[in-house]
Design a protein around this motif. Structure first.
Motif, PDB file in Angstrom:
ATOM      1  N   SER A   1      27.805  44.394  54.987  1.00 50.91           N
ATOM      2  CA  SER A   1      26.753  44.149  54.005  1.00 50.91           C
ATOM      3  C   SER A   1      26.553  45.436  53.189  1.00 50.91           C
ATOM      4  CB  SER A   1      25.469  43.804  54.771  1.00 50.91           C
ATOM      5  OG  SER A   1      24.369  43.864  53.913  1.00 50.91           O
TER       6      SER A   1
ATOM      7  N   SER B   1      24.103  47.285  50.083  1.00 50.77           N
ATOM      8  CA  SER B   1      22.868  47.116  49.310  1.00 50.77           C
ATOM      9  C   SER B   1      23.229  46.991  47.828  1.00 50.77           C
ATOM     10  CB  SER B   1      21.937  48.310  49.530  1.00 50.77           C
ATOM     11  OG  SER B   1      22.490  49.448  48.918  1.00 50.77           O
ATOM     12  N   TYR B   2      22.388  46.266  47.104  1.00 50.36           N
ATOM     13  CA  TYR B   2      22.585  46.160  45.656  1.00 50.36           C
ATOM     14  C   TYR B   2      22.562  47.566  45.046  1.00 50.36           C
ATOM     15  CZ  TYR B   2      21.761  45.342  40.736  1.00 50.36           C
ATOM     16  OH  TYR B   2      21.872  45.372  39.369  1.00 50.36           O
ATOM     17  N   ASP B   3      21.702  48.424  45.609  1.00 51.57           N
ATOM     18  CA  ASP B   3      21.556  49.788  45.080  1.00 51.57           C
ATOM     19  C   ASP B   3      22.887  50.548  45.134  1.00 51.57           C
ATOM     20  OD1 ASP B   3      19.077  48.708  45.550  1.00 51.57           O
ATOM     21  OD2 ASP B   3      18.134  50.627  45.984  1.00 51.57           O
ATOM     22  N   ASP B   4      23.639  50.357  46.229  1.00 48.26           N
ATOM     23  CA  ASP B   4      24.922  51.056  46.351  1.00 48.26           C
ATOM     24  C   ASP B   4      25.943  50.516  45.348  1.00 48.26           C
ATOM     25  OD1 ASP B   4      23.926  52.727  48.226  1.00 48.26           O
ATOM     26  OD2 ASP B   4      24.860  51.753  49.955  1.00 48.26           O
TER      27      ASP B   4
ATOM     28  N   GLY C   1      17.677  38.911  50.629  1.00 47.39           N
ATOM     29  CA  GLY C   1      16.515  39.747  50.288  1.00 47.39           C
ATOM     30  C   GLY C   1      15.776  39.314  49.037  1.00 47.39           C
TER      31      GLY C   1
ATOM     32  N   ARG D   1      17.554  47.246  41.529  1.00 52.14           N
ATOM     33  CA  ARG D   1      17.561  48.406  42.414  1.00 52.14           C
ATOM     34  C   ARG D   1      16.178  48.562  43.060  1.00 52.14           C
ATOM     35  NH1 ARG D   1      16.473  53.514  42.075  1.00 52.14           N
ATOM     36  NH2 ARG D   1      15.737  53.475  39.927  1.00 52.14           N
TER      37      ARG D   1
ATOM     38  N   GLY E   1      15.392  45.854  47.761  1.00 54.09           N
ATOM     39  CA  GLY E   1      15.855  45.433  49.083  1.00 54.09           C
ATOM     40  C   GLY E   1      16.895  44.322  49.044  1.00 54.09           C
ATOM     41  N   HIS E   2      17.574  44.119  47.919  1.00 52.94           N
ATOM     42  CA  HIS E   2      18.620  43.099  47.848  1.00 52.94           C
ATOM     43  C   HIS E   2      19.891  43.611  48.522  1.00 52.94           C
ATOM     44  CE1 HIS E   2      16.403  41.775  43.961  1.00 52.94           C
ATOM     45  NE2 HIS E   2      15.992  41.061  44.985  1.00 52.94           N
ATOM     46  N   SER E   3      20.498  42.734  49.315  1.00 52.44           N
ATOM     47  CA  SER E   3      21.782  43.152  49.894  1.00 52.44           C
ATOM     48  C   SER E   3      22.834  42.068  49.649  1.00 52.44           C
ATOM     49  CB  SER E   3      21.633  43.463  51.378  1.00 52.44           C
ATOM     50  OG  SER E   3      21.355  42.279  52.067  1.00 52.44           O
TER      51      SER E   3
END
Ligand SMILES: C[S@@+](CC[C@H](N)C(=O)[O-])C[C@H]1O[C@@H](n2cnc3c(N)ncnc32)[C@H](O)[C@@H]1O
Length: 382
Positions: free
Chosen positions: A321, A323-326, A359, A369, A372-374
């Motif tokens: 999994s 994270s959307y941020d990554d 998320g 960002r 908490g979206h993954s």
């Protein structure tokens, strides 16, 4: 753009536009928590035509920092801002020093030094190191030698801190194949590997390699590269390399990149019109954008979208999994790639059943960002 005073050096107009936009946003964000130390390591003035130096990197920085100081003071935040402008050539320095001595703005101290910045790195580090200070470093030398990692390493290691470096990609790609030129300080010991490449692949690899080395040396989380085109040729001249440890910095810099691209096309369209008029002697009545020609920027954007999409997919394939941020950080570090591109790919994969998103507070929530979206490939998520 004759009236702007940048005729025949429009690449400086584009560079200065980017520096101004970046500092305007960054000084207000950083200044609400830190004092600011701004260091221009290669200040000039160089080819300035404005008696107030509004067409130089230091003149622009001073102007922006003064405005930011006033703006923050209105909001009750009084900070100290110090500027260190460094110039090696005595003739340029005399002008710089006179400018510095004239500035008596409340809350901003300006100091000019007749230094070779590489020889005085320890002094610069010391200047930037008081508690509670955030250094912004601009390194804009002639050529590429002074951008070498070992030359600027202590500046990259300043923490907190952000760095903008002018990387003369157009020179560097020309020298990659020259057996007498050692580019290892700029591109790593394995730089001869780059000789296998040519054209846009070589240019991309040179910029990417430099960004990776900057990231590693300064333990930065993100390094972005903003392309600056030549005004009169369909080619890139240099990249502004931006290193930060904060995702907000990436967000700001990508907006700067977008707005700089817009100015690039306006400026180049004017240059092309001027060249046509000089050639034909005919005055054109219609807007310069009508006959504007450009391919390189579009090509860079197309190629980088393919590269970034592949890279995000690879990231997803490597982990259970992500994270959307990554994914966001990975994609946006490619020049000319934006959040809208990333969302388009993720939507396409999700629709095709190739991607699961977790998320979301509600099904229609847009991926963002810090929300908490993954993301996971089906069958891989736990
Ligand atoms: C490209 S010009 C700078 C332009 C300026 N940053 C601007 O955008 O208005 C480079 C300047 O760096 C100066 N310079 C070159 N090597 C230097 C060094 N080692 N230390 C300090 N200044 C240097 C040059 O004399 C020149 O004035």
């Amino acid at each position: 753009m004759t009236e702007s005073g940048y005729q025949d050096r429009e690449q400086s107009e584009i560079k200065h536009h980017a520096i101004r936009l970046y500092l305007e946003a960054a000084a207000r964000i950083v200044g609400s928590a830190f004092d600011i130390k701004y260091v221009d390591c290669c200040a000039g003035p160089w080819n300035s035509r404005d008696s107030e130096y509004r067409d130089t990197s230091f003149g622009i920085a001073f102007d922006v920092l003064k405005a930011s100081h006033a703006e923050l003071a209105k909001r009750g935040r009084v900070l100290s801002i110090d500027c260190l402008f460094i110039e090696k050539e005595p003739d340029h320095f005399r002008l710089l020093d006179a400018f510095a001595k004239k500035q008596t703005s409340l809350g901003i101290k300006v100091r000019a030094e007749n230094w070779d910045f590489v020889e005085r790195i320890d002094d610069i580090v010391h200047y930037c190191s008081p508690r509670g200070a955030f250094p912004f470093i601009l390194i804009d030398p002639w050529g590429w030698k002074l951008a070498g990692i070992s030359q600027i390493s202590p500046l990259l290691k300043l923490k907190p801190g952000e760095v903008v470096i002018n990387l003369m990609s157009s020179f560097i790609t020309r020298f990659v194949n020259d057996p007498a030129t050692d580019l290892s300080d700029l591109l790593g010991e394995d730089f001869p590997e780059l000789r296998k490449l040519s054209g846009t692949e070589l240019e991309f690899a040179v910029v990417r390699k430099y960004c990776d080395l900057i990231k590693r040396e300064g333990k930065f989380s993100y390094v972005c590269a903003l392309p600056v085109m030549k005004p009169d040729t369909d080619a890139f001249n240099f990249y502004l390399i931006y290193a930060t440890r904060h995702p907000k910095g990436v967000e700001v810099f990508k907006q700067v990149e977008k707005r700089t691209e817009e100015l690039t096309h306006l400026v180049r369209a004017d240059v092309q019109r001027r060249q046509r008029q000089e050639k034909t002697g005919n005055f054109e009545l219609f807007d310069s954008q009508v006959l504007y020609r450009e391919r390189k920027y579009q090509q860079l954007a197309e190629e980088n979208r393919v590269r970034a999409k592949k890279r995000v997919w690879q990231l997803l394939a490597e982990s259970d999994s992500v994270s959307y941020d990554d994914c966001w950080a990975e994609a946006l570090q490619f020049p000319a790639v934006y959040q809208s591109d990333l969302r388009e790919w993720l939507t396409e994969w999700e629709k095709d059943g190739k991607l699961q998103v977790k998320g979301r507070k509600k099904p229609t929530e847009v991926l963002k960002r810090s929300y908490g979206h993954s993301l996971a490939l089906p069958g891989k998520s736990r």
